[in-house]
Design a protein around this motif. Structure first.
Motif, PDB file in Angstrom:
ATOM      1  N   UNK A 173       0.863  -1.186   0.000  1.00 22.49           N
ATOM      2  CA  UNK A 173       0.000   0.000   0.000  1.00 22.49           C
ATOM      3  C   UNK A 173       0.896   1.231   0.000  1.00 22.49           C
ATOM      4  N   UNK A 174       0.626   2.165  -0.919  1.00 22.43           N
ATOM      5  CA  UNK A 174       1.465   3.338  -1.114  1.00 22.43           C
ATOM      6  C   UNK A 174       0.575   4.574  -1.113  1.00 22.43           C
ATOM      7  N   UNK A 175       1.054   5.660  -0.514  1.00 24.12           N
ATOM      8  CA  UNK A 175       0.369   6.936  -0.657  1.00 24.12           C
ATOM      9  C   UNK A 175       0.194   7.227  -2.148  1.00 24.12           C
ATOM     10  N   UNK A 176      -1.008   7.657  -2.532  1.00 24.79           N
ATOM     11  CA  UNK A 176      -1.298   7.807  -3.963  1.00 24.79           C
ATOM     12  C   UNK A 176      -0.363   8.789  -4.655  1.00 24.79           C
ATOM     13  N   UNK A 177       0.124   9.798  -3.939  1.00 23.95           N
ATOM     14  CA  UNK A 177       1.038  10.741  -4.548  1.00 23.95           C
ATOM     15  C   UNK A 177       2.462  10.243  -4.628  1.00 23.95           C
ATOM     16  N   UNK A 178       2.794   9.212  -3.847  1.00 27.07           N
ATOM     17  CA  UNK A 178       4.167   8.705  -3.795  1.00 27.07           C
ATOM     18  C   UNK A 178       4.443   7.612  -4.822  1.00 27.07           C
ATOM     19  N   UNK A 179       3.417   7.127  -5.505  1.00 27.96           N
ATOM     20  CA  UNK A 179       3.630   6.152  -6.568  1.00 27.96           C
ATOM     21  C   UNK A 179       4.243   6.866  -7.764  1.00 27.96           C
ATOM     22  N   UNK A 180       5.479   6.474  -8.129  1.00 26.41           N
ATOM     23  CA  UNK A 180       6.195   7.149  -9.203  1.00 26.41           C
ATOM     24  C   UNK A 180       6.098   6.406 -10.529  1.00 26.41           C
ATOM     25  N   UNK A 181       6.284   5.084 -10.516  1.00 26.34           N
ATOM     26  CA  UNK A 181       6.284   4.323 -11.765  1.00 26.34           C
ATOM     27  C   UNK A 181       6.054   2.851 -11.461  1.00 26.34           C
ATOM     28  N   UNK A 182       5.640   2.112 -12.486  1.00 30.30           N
ATOM     29  CA  UNK A 182       5.416   0.678 -12.353  1.00 30.30           C
ATOM     30  C   UNK A 182       5.485   0.022 -13.719  1.00 30.30           C
ATOM     31  N   UNK A 183       5.725  -1.264 -13.729  1.00 33.71           N
ATOM     32  CA  UNK A 183       5.681  -2.016 -14.973  1.00 33.71           C
ATOM     33  C   UNK A 183       4.241  -2.433 -15.248  1.00 33.71           C
ATOM     34  N   UNK A 184       3.885  -2.668 -16.521  1.00 29.17           N
ATOM     35  CA  UNK A 184       2.478  -2.954 -16.862  1.00 29.17           C
ATOM     36  C   UNK A 184       1.920  -4.203 -16.200  1.00 29.17           C
ATOM     37  N   UNK A 185       2.784  -5.126 -15.749  1.00 28.18           N
ATOM     38  CA  UNK A 185       2.294  -6.361 -15.127  1.00 28.18           C
ATOM     39  C   UNK A 185       1.754  -6.143 -13.727  1.00 28.18           C
ATOM     40  N   UNK A 186       2.024  -4.982 -13.115  1.00 31.02           N
ATOM     41  CA  UNK A 186       1.550  -4.685 -11.763  1.00 31.02           C
ATOM     42  C   UNK A 186       0.109  -4.175 -11.832  1.00 31.02           C
ATOM     43  N   UNK A 187      -0.759  -4.720 -10.991  1.00 32.44           N
ATOM     44  CA  UNK A 187      -2.141  -4.266 -10.904  1.00 32.44           C
ATOM     45  C   UNK A 187      -2.224  -3.084  -9.939  1.00 32.44           C
ATOM     46  N   UNK A 188      -2.873  -2.009 -10.391  1.00 40.37           N
ATOM     47  CA  UNK A 188      -2.949  -0.768  -9.623  1.00 40.37           C
ATOM     48  C   UNK A 188      -4.414  -0.427  -9.377  1.00 40.37           C
ATOM     49  N   UNK A 189      -4.824  -0.412  -8.096  1.00 40.05           N
ATOM     50  CA  UNK A 189      -6.139   0.071  -7.735  1.00 40.05           C
ATOM     51  C   UNK A 189      -6.035   0.811  -6.405  1.00 40.05           C
ATOM     52  N   UNK A 190      -7.167   1.288  -5.878  1.00 41.59           N
ATOM     53  CA  UNK A 190      -7.138   2.065  -4.636  1.00 41.59           C
ATOM     54  C   UNK A 190      -8.034   1.414  -3.588  1.00 41.59           C
ATOM     55  N   UNK A 191      -7.654   1.608  -2.316  1.00 41.54           N
ATOM     56  CA  UNK A 191      -8.455   1.127  -1.193  1.00 41.54           C
ATOM     57  C   UNK A 191      -8.512   2.251  -0.159  1.00 41.54           C
ATOM     58  N   UNK A 192      -9.496   2.207   0.722  1.00 42.37           N
ATOM     59  CA  UNK A 192      -9.601   3.219   1.774  1.00 42.37           C
ATOM     60  C   UNK A 192      -8.511   3.000   2.815  1.00 42.37           C
ATOM     61  N   UNK A 193      -8.135   4.067   3.498  1.00 46.40           N
ATOM     62  CA  UNK A 193      -7.038   3.991   4.466  1.00 46.40           C
ATOM     63  C   UNK A 193      -7.432   3.298   5.761  1.00 46.40           C
TER      64      UNK A 193
END
Length: 277
Positions: free
Chosen positions: A191-211
């Motif tokens: 789990x990463x702060x949404x502003x702190x995510x800089x980059x990822x490879x396409x194989x990584x799944x990216x979604x959001x959850x409540x804190x």
């Protein structure tokens, strides 16, 4: 150039798209690219710091990766993709037209880290935050990556559009603060702060959850959502996104500014209201 390291790299003669480069500085970094005769690098508009006199500079429409016979519509499409991803419609191509070696340097506009990545090592694609692209070996395509999930697009930090860098050569992206790289195994989550995510490879799944619970969301100062990243793949996390830095500068410039905890939640606003009264 010095021997290969995270800050220096000497080209491999067996790779046609390889380049020599060095990352200079610590907190305010810039990248210095060494060009052979006829070799070119592409930089974001306004990113150049200095260049040797034998390096000619040409501004092109789009990202410079389109072939000469792509036509106006092809170049317009490339420029439109760049505009949607937060970049300008133009890039600058730097070509060494002399003899021997020549150098050109590009600097990031905010304090942080310049990350060198050879796209061939990632399968040819990198997904990163908007405005990340700094410079690259010519031939790298700068496009857009749409967030498919509505919640991720609304609350994922970068909106529905992120930058997509395609190719097999070197690309240099700018990140805020210190950079951390994580290799995620299949099914592994962070789990990463949404502003702190800089980059990822396409194989990584990216979604959001409540804190968490209501108390954490209102008074925790971490916002309402986290970015949930699920492997397999690689992710890069920045310690100081520009939005956080700008927010602190704005808070300090206001009449009731200064160092304060919980400014990300209701408690910070409530404290400011009490102090003003």
């Amino acid at each position: 150039m010095a021997a290969n390291s995270p800050w220096n790299y000497a080209r491999n003669p067996s790779l046609t798209d390889d380049i020599d480069f060095a990352i200079r500085g610590h907190d305010l970094q810039f990248v210095e690219i060494e060009l052979d005769p006829g070799e070119s690098a592409v930089g974001e508009a306004g990113a150049m710091v200095w260049k040797d006199a034998s390096v000619d500079m040409t501004t092109v429409f789009g990202d410079g990766s389109e072939s000469a016979d792509a036509g106006f519509m092809g170049k317009l499409l490339g420029a439109g993709k760049r505009l949607l991803s937060g970049a300008t419609m133009f890039t600058t191509v730097f070509t060494h037209n002399g003899t021997g070696k020549a150098r050109v340097a590009f600097g990031a506009p905010v304090p942080g880290t310049v990350l060198p990545i050879r796209l061939a090592d990632l399968g040819g694609t990198l997904i990163c935050q908007k405005d990340s692209f700094l410079c690259a070996a010519r031939g790298v395509s700068i496009g857009i990556a749409f967030q498919q999930r509505i919640m991720t697009g609304l609350f994922g930090g970068d909106g529905f559009v992120m930058q997509r860098l395609d190719g097999d050569g070197w690309v240099f992206v700018q990140m805020g603060g210190t950079l951390i790289e994580r290799e995620l195994a299949p099914g592994e989550q962070i789990h990463v702060d949404t502003g702190c995510l800089a980059a990822l490879t396409p194989s990584v799944t990216f979604d959001v959850i409540t804190t968490g619970g209501v108390k954490s969301m209102l008074f925790g100062g971490e916002g309402v959502f986290f970015a949930r990243l699920t492997g397999p793949g690689r992710v890069w996390i920045q310690s100081l996104p520009f939005s956080r830095l700008a927010g602190r500068m704005l808070a300090a410039a206001m009449p009731a500014g200064g160092d304060r905890r919980g400014e990300g939640g209701v408690l910070g606003a409530f404290t400011s209201f009490i102090e003003r009264d």
